[in-house]
Write an enzyme that holds these catalytic residues in place. Structure first.
Site, PDB file in Angstrom:
ATOM      1  N   GLN A 195       7.547 -34.489 -26.764  1.00 38.58           N
ATOM      2  CA  GLN A 195       6.452 -35.397 -27.121  1.00 38.58           C
ATOM      3  C   GLN A 195       6.884 -36.435 -28.160  1.00 38.58           C
ATOM      4  O   GLN A 195       6.048 -37.226 -28.614  1.00 38.58           O
ATOM      5  CB  GLN A 195       5.259 -34.592 -27.670  1.00 38.58           C
ATOM      6  CG  GLN A 195       4.679 -33.587 -26.696  1.00 38.58           C
ATOM      7  CD  GLN A 195       4.008 -34.253 -25.499  1.00 38.58           C
ATOM      8  OE1 GLN A 195       3.608 -35.423 -25.554  1.00 38.58           O
ATOM      9  NE2 GLN A 195       3.883 -33.531 -24.402  1.00 38.58           N
ATOM     10  N   ASP A 218      12.236 -29.437 -30.110  1.00 35.65           N
ATOM     11  CA  ASP A 218      11.647 -29.732 -28.806  1.00 35.65           C
ATOM     12  C   ASP A 218      11.086 -31.153 -28.894  1.00 35.65           C
ATOM     13  O   ASP A 218      10.043 -31.383 -29.495  1.00 35.65           O
ATOM     14  CB  ASP A 218      10.554 -28.698 -28.510  1.00 35.65           C
ATOM     15  CG  ASP A 218       9.653 -29.107 -27.340  1.00 35.65           C
ATOM     16  OD1 ASP A 218       9.895 -30.163 -26.728  1.00 35.65           O
ATOM     17  OD2 ASP A 218       8.707 -28.355 -27.051  1.00 35.65           O
ATOM     18  N   HIS A 229       4.571 -25.303 -27.702  1.00 34.91           N
ATOM     19  CA  HIS A 229       4.302 -25.261 -26.261  1.00 34.91           C
ATOM     20  C   HIS A 229       4.873 -23.950 -25.717  1.00 34.91           C
ATOM     21  O   HIS A 229       5.847 -23.427 -26.263  1.00 34.91           O
ATOM     22  CB  HIS A 229       5.013 -26.470 -25.634  1.00 34.91           C
ATOM     23  CG  HIS A 229       4.733 -26.712 -24.189  1.00 34.91           C
ATOM     24  ND1 HIS A 229       5.328 -25.996 -23.186  1.00 34.91           N
ATOM     25  CD2 HIS A 229       3.932 -27.623 -23.572  1.00 34.91           C
ATOM     26  CE1 HIS A 229       4.908 -26.461 -22.007  1.00 34.91           C
ATOM     27  NE2 HIS A 229       4.062 -27.441 -22.218  1.00 34.91           N
ATOM     28  N   LYS A 262       8.323 -37.740 -19.090  1.00 31.59           N
ATOM     29  CA  LYS A 262       7.349 -38.145 -20.106  1.00 31.59           C
ATOM     30  C   LYS A 262       7.736 -39.476 -20.737  1.00 31.59           C
ATOM     31  O   LYS A 262       7.090 -39.952 -21.665  1.00 31.59           O
ATOM     32  CB  LYS A 262       7.218 -37.062 -21.174  1.00 31.59           C
ATOM     33  CG  LYS A 262       6.590 -35.768 -20.663  1.00 31.59           C
ATOM     34  CD  LYS A 262       6.310 -34.813 -21.801  1.00 31.59           C
ATOM     35  CE  LYS A 262       6.154 -33.377 -21.348  1.00 31.59           C
ATOM     36  NZ  LYS A 262       4.939 -33.117 -20.588  1.00 31.59           N
ATOM     37  N   CYS A 308      -0.807 -25.552 -22.324  1.00 36.51           N
ATOM     38  CA  CYS A 308       0.366 -24.681 -22.442  1.00 36.51           C
ATOM     39  C   CYS A 308       0.633 -24.312 -23.890  1.00 36.51           C
ATOM     40  O   CYS A 308       1.787 -24.274 -24.333  1.00 36.51           O
ATOM     41  CB  CYS A 308       1.615 -25.321 -21.814  1.00 36.51           C
ATOM     42  SG  CYS A 308       1.414 -25.653 -20.085  1.00 36.51           S
TER      43      CYS A 308
END
Lengths: 415, 149
Positions: free
Chosen positions: A203, A200, A123, A226, A366
């Protein structure tokens, strides 16, 4: 289906509405999830009863606010199995978490000629801060390549991560390709080469059990919004010994133990990072979101979303002229599906689906370097969460057939 | 409601222009202006050949959705042959129209096929798609106009 989580839908009143005259089917969960009434009530309760600033003032409300703010930190620590709640720093978002690492810790350890390694599926928030660091330090930014079905190429990882590498920063799960990356193996590889591993988790944390101790990551970043919490609250986990040497990115109130005319002493981690009045209600609401997720169980959420993938991915793949990006095997794919219909721009697909009440994302997600890598300008993306149903997946599939019909046969022949 | 409402947006003239865009080509050795739509990654280049304040030729290249391609195609047909000042007035009228603002009947007439795109005002997520080529043309003509004055 081995799981049925549809009973939880009732906690999300927003899902129960018509959009363009059709039942809303919300499939943009990779962008942000909806919030259950338990989380909304928690925010409301806080402002109706307990609102005060934290870590200052001796009055009762300040005490209540501080207690809840710190209890939420404990919940986050347990949620990702961090050994110590002092390793949990509140930030604004995953983006801010990654920026802080890049502008402070990584700035301290990366020198001229050193290498920073990311992957082709990152991302923008896990690309641009490293570009800036590389520019500042005259370091080299390198990319791990992908396999033909969109997984991280482990051979490429071994070739790219070397003794010159200082930082490896990789998405735990892709927001486009629907793959989960082998963070534990990458952490081993990074550590073997004397580098630090940053994951990261934006997600991943909403969709599966996370164990930062087992993964042995040095830093882990994720966002509240999220995973059922409001926007504006994020988490940066760091190993305690690394947070100890990491400089704060911001300075001011809350983060100091004492200030003199020319100097100041900072608090211990994590408070030394949290300058200014933090997002108190956001942090407390994140705690409520974690309570809610724990009630369902992250393993159950993961299993249910896998069931959804097994039901829906094969049906998507049967659509003539569709291209679904990432692995085609449901066992290797999360419930996030980026796709294109041949000859139809994803923006047109998204507008058409919206007419059927279906919310999907269209664009580059993104991840423009990934789009370039795949030789695309954009895709549509349907991303599911535990409150979505197989019926909703079927409606997506049926609607995509209608969209194809509409754009191939023109306006007059559509009902 | 379902997909039937799509007929309002994807009218025949829009689909025709998207499928068979007019003036989609480069013009060599003339000024161009590049513009991106950062929300989707679409991009466009607009080229114009101006002499004595009149747009002799205007063309575009790039990729995009049905709305952005159709809008670019129609933009070239509306602008071509106009004086810069007139063209920029039409661009301004178009910009008002797609934002759902009322424009005069005369302006509607002058916009011709472009007036059809006004329906995009009912699809707010797509206004940027419709506007891209016109914004690029305006920037380009602004530079060109400045030179002439």
């Amino acid at each position: 289906m081995t799981q049925n989580l549809s009973e939880y839908r009732k906690d999300f009143p927003i899902l129960n509405q018509k959009v363009n005259g059709e039942d809303l089917v919300y499939l943009d969960n990779a962008a942000t999830t909806q919030k259950p009434i338990q989380v909304i009530d928690k925010i409301s309760h806080y402002y109706l009863n307990d609102n005060a600033n934290v870590h200052r003032g001796v009055h009762t409300l300040a005490e209540r606010a501080t207690k809840q703010f710190e209890e939420a930190r404990d919940k986050v620590a347990k949620f990702i199995n961090a050994s110590d709640q002092h390793s949990i720093v509140y930030t604004r978002s995953t983006t801010e978490s990654l920026n802080w690492i890049a502008s402070t810790f990584a700035d301290q350890v990366v020198n001229e000629g050193d290498e920073i390694v990311i992957s082709e599926m990152e991302h923008h928030s896990n690309i641009v801060p490293w570009q800036q660091l590389a520019k500042r330090k005259h370091a080299v930014l390198k990319y791990i390549q992908l396999t033909s079905d969109g997984e991280l190429d482990l051979q490429s990882a071994e070739d790219t991560i070397t003794a010159k590498t200082k930082i490896v920063s990789i998405a735990h799960a892709s927001n486009v390709l629907g793959v989960v990356n082998p963070i534990k193996e990458l952490a081993k590889l990074a550590h073997k080469n004397g580098a630090y591993l940053i994951a990261d988790g934006a997600q991943a944390a909403p969709h599966m059990p996370i164990d930062v101790s087992d993964l042995d990551v040095d830093f882990y970043a994720f966002s509240g919004h999220k995973m059922l919490a409001p926007t504006g609250i994020g988490i940066l986990y760091g190993k305690p010994e690394l947070l100890k040497i990491m400089r704060p990115a911001q300075f001011g109130g809350e983060m100091i133990s004492s200030v003199h005319e020319q100097t100041a002493e900072f608090k211990e981690s994590p408070w030394k990072f949290e300058a200014g009045t933090p997002n108190i209600s956001g942090a407390i609401a994140l705690g409520a979101a974690i309570d809610y997720l724990n009630k369902i169980g992250m393993k159950n959420i993961q299993a249910y979303e896998h069931d959804l993938t097994e039901e829906i991915l094969p049906k998507l793949l049967k659509i003539d002229g569709i291209k679904v990006y990432g692995p085609q095997d449901p066992n290797k794919h999360t419930a996030t599906f980026a796709f294109n219909l041949k000859g139809i721009h994803p923006h047109d697909v998204a507008t058409a689906l919206d007419m059927n009440g279906i919310a999907v994302r269209a664009g580059h997600h993104c991840a423009q370097p990934l789009m370039d890598y795949l030789n695309l300008t954009a895709t549509a993306r349907a991303s599911f969460y535990f409150y979505n149903t197989v019926d909703e997946g079927n409606k997506l599939v049926d609607s995509l057939e209608q969209v194809k019909e509409f754009f191939s046969n023109g306006v007059s022949e559509t009902k | 409601m379902g997909l039937a409402k799509l007929n309002e947006l994807y009218k025949a003239v829009i689909l025709d222009n998207a499928n068979y865009p007019q003036n989609k080509r480069e013009i060599e050795n003339v000024p161009k202006f590049h513009m991106d739509n950062p929300t989707c990654g679409d991009s466009i280049d607009v080229f114009s050949k101006v002499s004595d304040g009149v747009i002799d030729d205007i063309a575009f290249t790039g990729s995009g959705c049905t709305i952005s391609q159709a809008s670019a195609s129609i933009m070239t047909t509306v602008i071509k042959g106009k004086k810069i000042k007139k063209a920029r007035q039409l661009i301004s009228d178009f910009s008002q129209l797609i934002q759902g603002k009322k424009i005069s009947d005369k302006a509607m007439d002058e916009l011709g096929d472009a007036a059809v795109i006004g329906v995009v005002a009912e699809f707010p997520a797509r206004i940027k798609c419709a506007a891209l080529a016109w914004h690029a043309a305006d920037e380009l003509l602004n530079k060109e106009g400045g030179k002439d004055d």
